[in-house]
Design a protein around this motif. Structure first.
Motif, PDB file in Angstrom:
ATOM      1  N   UNK A   1       2.498  -6.446   5.928  1.00 32.20           N
ATOM      2  CA  UNK A   1       2.084  -5.130   5.453  1.00 32.20           C
ATOM      3  C   UNK A   1       3.310  -4.339   4.993  1.00 32.20           C
ATOM      4  N   UNK A   2       3.371  -4.033   3.693  1.00 34.45           N
ATOM      5  CA  UNK A   2       4.468  -3.238   3.143  1.00 34.45           C
ATOM      6  C   UNK A   2       3.902  -1.903   2.679  1.00 34.45           C
ATOM      7  N   UNK A   3       4.550  -0.814   3.118  1.00 28.10           N
ATOM      8  CA  UNK A   3       4.076   0.533   2.803  1.00 28.10           C
ATOM      9  C   UNK A   3       5.159   1.309   2.067  1.00 28.10           C
ATOM     10  N   UNK A   4       4.807   1.866   0.914  1.00 30.39           N
ATOM     11  CA  UNK A   4       5.689   2.790   0.205  1.00 30.39           C
ATOM     12  C   UNK A   4       5.437   4.172   0.783  1.00 30.39           C
ATOM     13  N   UNK A   5       6.455   4.718   1.437  1.00 28.81           N
ATOM     14  CA  UNK A   5       6.322   5.999   2.107  1.00 28.81           C
ATOM     15  C   UNK A   5       7.577   6.818   1.814  1.00 28.81           C
ATOM     16  N   UNK A   6       7.670   7.393   0.618  1.00 32.50           N
ATOM     17  CA  UNK A   6       8.875   8.165   0.266  1.00 32.50           C
ATOM     18  C   UNK A   6       9.044   9.358   1.202  1.00 32.50           C
ATOM     19  N   UNK A   7      10.187   9.423   1.846  1.00 32.85           N
ATOM     20  CA  UNK A   7      10.481  10.555   2.718  1.00 32.85           C
ATOM     21  C   UNK A   7       9.739  10.561   4.036  1.00 32.85           C
ATOM     22  N   UNK A   8       8.950   9.524   4.318  1.00 27.69           N
ATOM     23  CA  UNK A   8       8.181   9.490   5.559  1.00 27.69           C
ATOM     24  C   UNK A   8       8.983   8.955   6.728  1.00 27.69           C
ATOM     25  N   UNK A   9       8.433   9.104   7.915  1.00 24.59           N
ATOM     26  CA  UNK A   9       9.051   8.570   9.127  1.00 24.59           C
ATOM     27  C   UNK A   9       8.807   7.071   9.162  1.00 24.59           C
ATOM     28  N   UNK A  10       9.821   6.300   8.816  1.00 26.07           N
ATOM     29  CA  UNK A  10       9.647   4.853   8.748  1.00 26.07           C
ATOM     30  C   UNK A  10       9.902   4.159  10.072  1.00 26.07           C
ATOM     31  N   UNK A  11      10.529   4.808  11.017  1.00 25.35           N
ATOM     32  CA  UNK A  11      10.896   4.124  12.268  1.00 25.35           C
ATOM     33  C   UNK A  11       9.681   3.741  13.102  1.00 25.35           C
TER      34      UNK A  11
ATOM     35  N   UNK B   1      -7.961   2.256  10.635  1.00 26.04           N
ATOM     36  CA  UNK B   1      -8.294   2.642  12.010  1.00 26.04           C
ATOM     37  C   UNK B   1      -7.043   2.596  12.892  1.00 26.04           C
ATOM     38  N   UNK B   2      -6.736   3.712  13.518  1.00 28.76           N
ATOM     39  CA  UNK B   2      -5.595   3.844  14.430  1.00 28.76           C
ATOM     40  C   UNK B   2      -4.267   3.513  13.742  1.00 28.76           C
ATOM     41  N   UNK B   3      -4.262   3.548  12.408  1.00 31.74           N
ATOM     42  CA  UNK B   3      -3.055   3.268  11.611  1.00 31.74           C
ATOM     43  C   UNK B   3      -2.395   1.948  11.998  1.00 31.74           C
TER      44      UNK B   3
ATOM     45  N   UNK C   1       4.494  -2.944  13.094  1.00 28.28           N
ATOM     46  CA  UNK C   1       4.082  -4.082  12.275  1.00 28.28           C
ATOM     47  C   UNK C   1       4.041  -3.841  10.787  1.00 28.28           C
ATOM     48  N   UNK C   2       4.662  -2.778  10.331  1.00 30.56           N
ATOM     49  CA  UNK C   2       4.739  -2.493   8.903  1.00 30.56           C
ATOM     50  C   UNK C   2       6.179  -2.619   8.441  1.00 30.56           C
ATOM     51  N   UNK C   3       6.361  -3.011   7.192  1.00 26.55           N
ATOM     52  CA  UNK C   3       7.656  -2.897   6.540  1.00 26.55           C
ATOM     53  C   UNK C   3       7.560  -1.634   5.700  1.00 26.55           C
ATOM     54  N   UNK C   4       8.368  -0.655   6.029  1.00 25.98           N
ATOM     55  CA  UNK C   4       8.327   0.624   5.337  1.00 25.98           C
ATOM     56  C   UNK C   4       9.445   0.676   4.302  1.00 25.98           C
ATOM     57  N   UNK C   5       9.110   1.124   3.100  1.00 24.62           N
ATOM     58  CA  UNK C   5      10.099   1.320   2.047  1.00 24.62           C
ATOM     59  C   UNK C   5       9.959   2.748   1.536  1.00 24.62           C
TER      60      UNK C   5
ATOM     61  N   UNK D   1       0.826  -1.204   0.000  1.00 26.53           N
ATOM     62  CA  UNK D   1       0.000   0.000   0.000  1.00 26.53           C
ATOM     63  C   UNK D   1       0.855   1.248   0.000  1.00 26.53           C
ATOM     64  N   UNK D   2       0.224   2.363  -0.322  1.00 27.81           N
ATOM     65  CA  UNK D   2       0.849   3.666  -0.195  1.00 27.81           C
ATOM     66  C   UNK D   2       0.564   4.259   1.169  1.00 27.81           C
ATOM     67  N   UNK D   3       1.199   5.380   1.450  1.00 31.03           N
ATOM     68  CA  UNK D   3       1.084   6.003   2.769  1.00 31.03           C
ATOM     69  C   UNK D   3      -0.338   6.466   3.082  1.00 31.03           C
ATOM     70  N   UNK D   4      -1.089   6.965   2.086  1.00 31.02           N
ATOM     71  CA  UNK D   4      -2.458   7.406   2.356  1.00 31.02           C
ATOM     72  C   UNK D   4      -3.358   6.244   2.771  1.00 31.02           C
ATOM     73  N   UNK D   5      -3.128   5.083   2.196  1.00 34.59           N
ATOM     74  CA  UNK D   5      -3.920   3.915   2.595  1.00 34.59           C
ATOM     75  C   UNK D   5      -3.624   3.561   4.045  1.00 34.59           C
ATOM     76  N   UNK D   6      -2.352   3.575   4.418  1.00 33.67           N
ATOM     77  CA  UNK D   6      -1.996   3.331   5.819  1.00 33.67           C
ATOM     78  C   UNK D   6      -2.705   4.338   6.723  1.00 33.67           C
ATOM     79  N   UNK D   7      -2.699   5.605   6.352  1.00 33.50           N
ATOM     80  CA  UNK D   7      -3.321   6.637   7.188  1.00 33.50           C
ATOM     81  C   UNK D   7      -4.834   6.467   7.284  1.00 33.50           C
ATOM     82  N   UNK D   8      -5.436   5.753   6.330  1.00 33.57           N
ATOM     83  CA  UNK D   8      -6.889   5.545   6.361  1.00 33.57           C
ATOM     84  C   UNK D   8      -7.293   4.382   7.276  1.00 33.57           C
TER      85      UNK D   8
END
Length: 170
Positions: A60-70, A50-52, A76-80, A41-48
């Motif tokens: 769960x893999x999230x594409x979040x360019x430039x986002x806070x991945x830590x 409940x309680x993220x 419980x997400x793998x952030x890329x 998913x993209x970052x907006x889907x993650x933000x949608x």
């Protein structure tokens, strides 16, 4: 890899960063298809969500360019942060176990790499703000399965499967 989603009769998929319809049968179908699998998913889907929170019993893999991945990684997400990193992660799994689940930009970016799309069509106008590609107009996509119409929470739906005759590899 495949994508899974629902759309209205105009290929609309959402408004206000939310689903347009509450469809219990479609949610059950989504869960059956993705349980124990990898969801991308993209970052907006993650933000949608409940309680993220991540979808349970899935990777769960999230594409979040430039986002806070830590923070999200601990939750419980793998952030890329790039498509290159996303493709490297996806290659770790069997293609048939990977599902793109949104949002619109992620679908648009990943569609050419998908060999199937599981699309629940809602026979209604949801007044969407964001849209999915009209697969019926794309030469390399064809509908290969379609269920009979059925009621889902007051909406007429059909479960369909589209197949891509020439998916790209990464």
């Amino acid at each position: 890899m495949q994508a899974i989603l629902h759309c209205d009769r105009n290929w609309g998929i959402g408004k206000h960063n939310e689903l347009m319809f509450r469809l219990p049968k479609d949610m059950k179908y989504f869960k059956e298809k993705t349980l124990g699998k990898v969801v991308v998913m993209g970052s907006n889907t993650l933000l949608s969500f409940p309680h993220e929170k991540p979808l349970k019993n899935r990777i769960n893999i999230v594409l979040w360019p430039g986002g806070d991945t830590s923070r999200a990684t601990r939750d419980g997400f793998i952030m890329v942060q790039s498509l290159e990193e996303l493709f490297c992660r996806i290659k770790e799994y069997r293609s048939e176990d990977v599902f793109v689940i949104g949002g619109a930009m992620m679908y648009r970016t990943m569609l050419d790499y998908c060999d199937k799309v599981y699309l629940t069509k809602v026979d209604e106008d949801g007044n969407a703000e964001v849209f999915f590609e009209n697969l019926d107009l794309m030469n390399n996509w064809s509908m290969t399965q379609q269920s009979q119409p059925e009621d889902d929470n007051g909406h007429t739906i059909r479960f369909t499967v589209y197949s891509n005759s020439s998916p790209k590899s990464f």
